[in-house]
Scaffold this motif. Structure first.
Motif, PDB file in Angstrom:
ATOM      1  N   VAL A   1      -7.088  -1.270  -7.502  1.00  0.00           N
ATOM      2  CA  VAL A   1      -5.906  -0.565  -8.009  1.00  0.00           C
ATOM      3  C   VAL A   1      -4.858  -0.443  -6.902  1.00  0.00           C
ATOM      4  CG1 VAL A   1      -5.051   1.647  -8.880  1.00  0.00           C
ATOM      5  CG2 VAL A   1      -7.144   0.668  -9.824  1.00  0.00           C
ATOM      6  N   ILE A   2      -5.283  -0.087  -5.704  1.00  0.00           N
ATOM      7  CA  ILE A   2      -4.353   0.041  -4.577  1.00  0.00           C
ATOM      8  C   ILE A   2      -3.704  -1.312  -4.282  1.00  0.00           C
ATOM      9  CG2 ILE A   2      -4.184   0.494  -2.091  1.00  0.00           C
ATOM     10  CD1 ILE A   2      -4.464   3.051  -3.698  1.00  0.00           C
ATOM     11  N   GLN A   3      -4.510  -2.360  -4.268  1.00  0.00           N
ATOM     12  CA  GLN A   3      -3.970  -3.696  -4.001  1.00  0.00           C
ATOM     13  C   GLN A   3      -2.950  -4.089  -5.065  1.00  0.00           C
ATOM     14  OE1 GLN A   3      -6.855  -6.828  -3.526  1.00  0.00           O
ATOM     15  NE2 GLN A   3      -5.302  -8.402  -3.345  1.00  0.00           N
ATOM     16  N   GLU A   4      -3.250  -3.831  -6.322  1.00  0.00           N
ATOM     17  CA  GLU A   4      -2.313  -4.140  -7.398  1.00  0.00           C
ATOM     18  C   GLU A   4      -1.023  -3.337  -7.250  1.00  0.00           C
ATOM     19  OE1 GLU A   4      -2.234  -6.495  -9.579  1.00  0.00           O
ATOM     20  OE2 GLU A   4      -0.539  -5.755 -10.725  1.00  0.00           O
TER      21      GLU A   4
ATOM     22  N   TYR B   1       0.315  -2.297  -4.421  1.00  0.00           N
ATOM     23  CA  TYR B   1       1.088  -2.915  -3.351  1.00  0.00           C
ATOM     24  C   TYR B   1       1.684  -4.254  -3.800  1.00  0.00           C
ATOM     25  CZ  TYR B   1      -0.169   0.589   0.096  1.00  0.00           C
ATOM     26  OH  TYR B   1      -0.290   1.764   0.786  1.00  0.00           O
ATOM     27  N   CYS B   2       0.960  -4.996  -4.619  1.00  0.00           N
ATOM     28  CA  CYS B   2       1.515  -6.252  -5.157  1.00  0.00           C
ATOM     29  C   CYS B   2       2.775  -5.970  -5.965  1.00  0.00           C
ATOM     30  CB  CYS B   2       0.489  -6.962  -6.039  1.00  0.00           C
ATOM     31  SG  CYS B   2      -0.826  -7.761  -5.124  1.00  0.00           S
ATOM     32  N   ARG B   3       2.720  -4.943  -6.772  1.00  0.00           N
ATOM     33  CA  ARG B   3       3.886  -4.600  -7.590  1.00  0.00           C
ATOM     34  C   ARG B   3       5.049  -4.129  -6.726  1.00  0.00           C
ATOM     35  NH1 ARG B   3       1.569  -2.006 -13.205  1.00  0.00           N
ATOM     36  NH2 ARG B   3       0.109  -3.701 -13.609  1.00  0.00           N
ATOM     37  N   LEU B   4       4.744  -3.361  -5.704  1.00  0.00           N
ATOM     38  CA  LEU B   4       5.800  -2.911  -4.798  1.00  0.00           C
ATOM     39  C   LEU B   4       6.398  -4.091  -4.035  1.00  0.00           C
ATOM     40  CD1 LEU B   4       4.123   0.328  -3.448  1.00  0.00           C
ATOM     41  CD2 LEU B   4       6.190   0.216  -4.832  1.00  0.00           C
TER      42      LEU B   4
ATOM     43  N   GLY C   1       4.334 -11.056  -5.478  1.00  0.00           N
ATOM     44  CA  GLY C   1       3.774  -9.906  -4.775  1.00  0.00           C
ATOM     45  C   GLY C   1       2.410 -10.210  -4.183  1.00  0.00           C
ATOM     46  N   ALA C   2       1.603 -10.965  -4.926  1.00  0.00           N
ATOM     47  CA  ALA C   2       0.278 -11.343  -4.423  1.00  0.00           C
ATOM     48  C   ALA C   2       0.410 -12.228  -3.187  1.00  0.00           C
ATOM     49  CB  ALA C   2      -0.518 -12.058  -5.514  1.00  0.00           C
ATOM     50  N   ARG C   3       1.375 -13.142  -3.209  1.00  0.00           N
ATOM     51  CA  ARG C   3       1.615 -13.998  -2.045  1.00  0.00           C
ATOM     52  C   ARG C   3       2.059 -13.158  -0.843  1.00  0.00           C
ATOM     53  NH1 ARG C   3       5.268 -17.679  -4.816  1.00  0.00           N
ATOM     54  NH2 ARG C   3       3.923 -18.600  -6.357  1.00  0.00           N
ATOM     55  N   GLU C   4       2.927 -12.199  -1.104  1.00  0.00           N
ATOM     56  CA  GLU C   4       3.415 -11.323  -0.037  1.00  0.00           C
ATOM     57  C   GLU C   4       2.253 -10.532   0.564  1.00  0.00           C
ATOM     58  OE1 GLU C   4       6.652  -9.790   2.251  1.00  0.00           O
ATOM     59  OE2 GLU C   4       6.645 -11.395   0.784  1.00  0.00           O
ATOM     60  N   LEU C   5       1.386 -10.021  -0.292  1.00  0.00           N
ATOM     61  CA  LEU C   5       0.225  -9.279   0.185  1.00  0.00           C
ATOM     62  C   LEU C   5      -0.691 -10.177   1.004  1.00  0.00           C
ATOM     63  CD1 LEU C   5      -1.235  -6.566   0.191  1.00  0.00           C
ATOM     64  CD2 LEU C   5      -2.400  -7.294  -1.891  1.00  0.00           C
TER      65      LEU C   5
ATOM     66  N   GLN D   1       3.064   6.901  -9.770  1.00  0.00           N
ATOM     67  CA  GLN D   1       3.447   6.382 -11.087  1.00  0.00           C
ATOM     68  C   GLN D   1       2.934   4.952 -11.262  1.00  0.00           C
ATOM     69  OE1 GLN D   1       5.147   8.105 -13.492  1.00  0.00           O
ATOM     70  NE2 GLN D   1       4.847   6.411 -14.879  1.00  0.00           N
ATOM     71  N   THR D   2       3.113   4.125 -10.234  1.00  0.00           N
ATOM     72  CA  THR D   2       2.639   2.737 -10.296  1.00  0.00           C
ATOM     73  C   THR D   2       1.126   2.704 -10.459  1.00  0.00           C
ATOM     74  OG1 THR D   2       4.481   2.039  -8.899  1.00  0.00           O
ATOM     75  CG2 THR D   2       2.613   0.540  -9.051  1.00  0.00           C
ATOM     76  N   THR D   3       0.440   3.544  -9.711  1.00  0.00           N
ATOM     77  CA  THR D   3      -1.018   3.603  -9.796  1.00  0.00           C
ATOM     78  C   THR D   3      -1.461   4.066 -11.182  1.00  0.00           C
ATOM     79  OG1 THR D   3      -1.076   4.118  -7.441  1.00  0.00           O
ATOM     80  CG2 THR D   3      -3.069   4.535  -8.682  1.00  0.00           C
ATOM     81  N   ARG D   4      -0.783   5.083 -11.729  1.00  0.00           N
ATOM     82  CA  ARG D   4      -1.114   5.543 -13.085  1.00  0.00           C
ATOM     83  C   ARG D   4      -0.928   4.423 -14.094  1.00  0.00           C
ATOM     84  NH1 ARG D   4       2.085  10.220 -11.482  1.00  0.00           N
ATOM     85  NH2 ARG D   4       0.629  11.804 -10.810  1.00  0.00           N
ATOM     86  N   ASN D   5       0.147   3.652 -13.952  1.00  0.00           N
ATOM     87  CA  ASN D   5       0.383   2.524 -14.858  1.00  0.00           C
ATOM     88  C   ASN D   5      -0.779   1.533 -14.815  1.00  0.00           C
ATOM     89  OD1 ASN D   5       2.860   3.562 -15.593  1.00  0.00           O
ATOM     90  ND2 ASN D   5       4.035   2.169 -14.327  1.00  0.00           N
TER      91      ASN D   5
END
Length: 193
Positions: A40-43, A45-48, A108-112, A66-70
């Motif tokens: 969830v945390i990784q996702e 950060y990907c979204r951010l 976002g995944a590439r950035e992470l 909010q992102t984490t809740r989503n």
């Protein structure tokens, strides 16, 4: 107009990363599995990382929650077996689903992935402290006790790690912009080799 990657990463580092431990504590209510929490945390950060602009975000902590809740809400919707305590807390979520398009998630995944590679390149002590502090949310005091160093040393190494990662991302961005439309390096880049 989109912000530079450097500005977005700096914003995440200063306005979001400090609240990761609180989000992890909140997630422990939902699951006891560290792997689920890490996912969830990784996702999040990907979204951010996929965002083009963060100037509209006034509160990094609230935005991370909010992102984490989503993400949690999406996972609950997709799962076939729902824990009963998830159902009882579902009313507290009452959130709109604002998932970004797939291309932004991939970016976002590439950035992470770039950030993970830069973390691996950090000097050993700096990497240990950075990962404990910024990834696992361990307090400075606990890290200092674990490693037998002062809290000031922990803070210095965590800051150094973040600075090195930001510089690495900035170098990567400059390299990407120097690659021409046909995939060839520009003359300026080849001269630097």
């Amino acid at each position: 107009m989109a912000q530079s990657r450097k500005d977005i990463v700096a914003w995440v580092g200063s306005h979001v990363l400090p609240h990761e431990a609180a989000v992890r504590a909140w997630l422990r209510r939902w699951t006891s599995r560290d792997q689920d929490i890490d996912d969830v945390i990784q996702e999040a950060y990907c979204r951010l990382a996929a965002m083009d602009d963060v100037t509209h975000v006034s509160n990094g902590r609230a935005y991370l929650f909010q992102t984490t809740r989503n993400i949690v809400l999406e996972q609950v919707r997709r799962s076939k077996i729902v824990r009963i305590d998830n159902v009882t807390d579902m009313g507290s979520l009452s959130i709109l689903d604002e998932a970004p398009p797939l291309d932004r998630v991939v970016a976002g995944a590439r950035e992470l992935q770039r950030v993970e590679q830069l973390i691996e390149k950090l000097p050993l002590r700096c990497r240990q402290i950075f990962v404990l502090r910024r990834i696992h949310g361990v307090s400075q005091r606990e890290i200092a006790q674990m490693l037998g160093v002062t809290q000031a040393a922990v803070e210095k190494q965590a800051t150094r790690g973040l600075r090195l990662i930001l510089r690495g991302l900035e170098r990567d961005d400059k390299l990407e912009t120097s690659i021409g439309e046909n995939g060839e390096y520009s003359r300026e880049r080849t001269r630097d080799r």
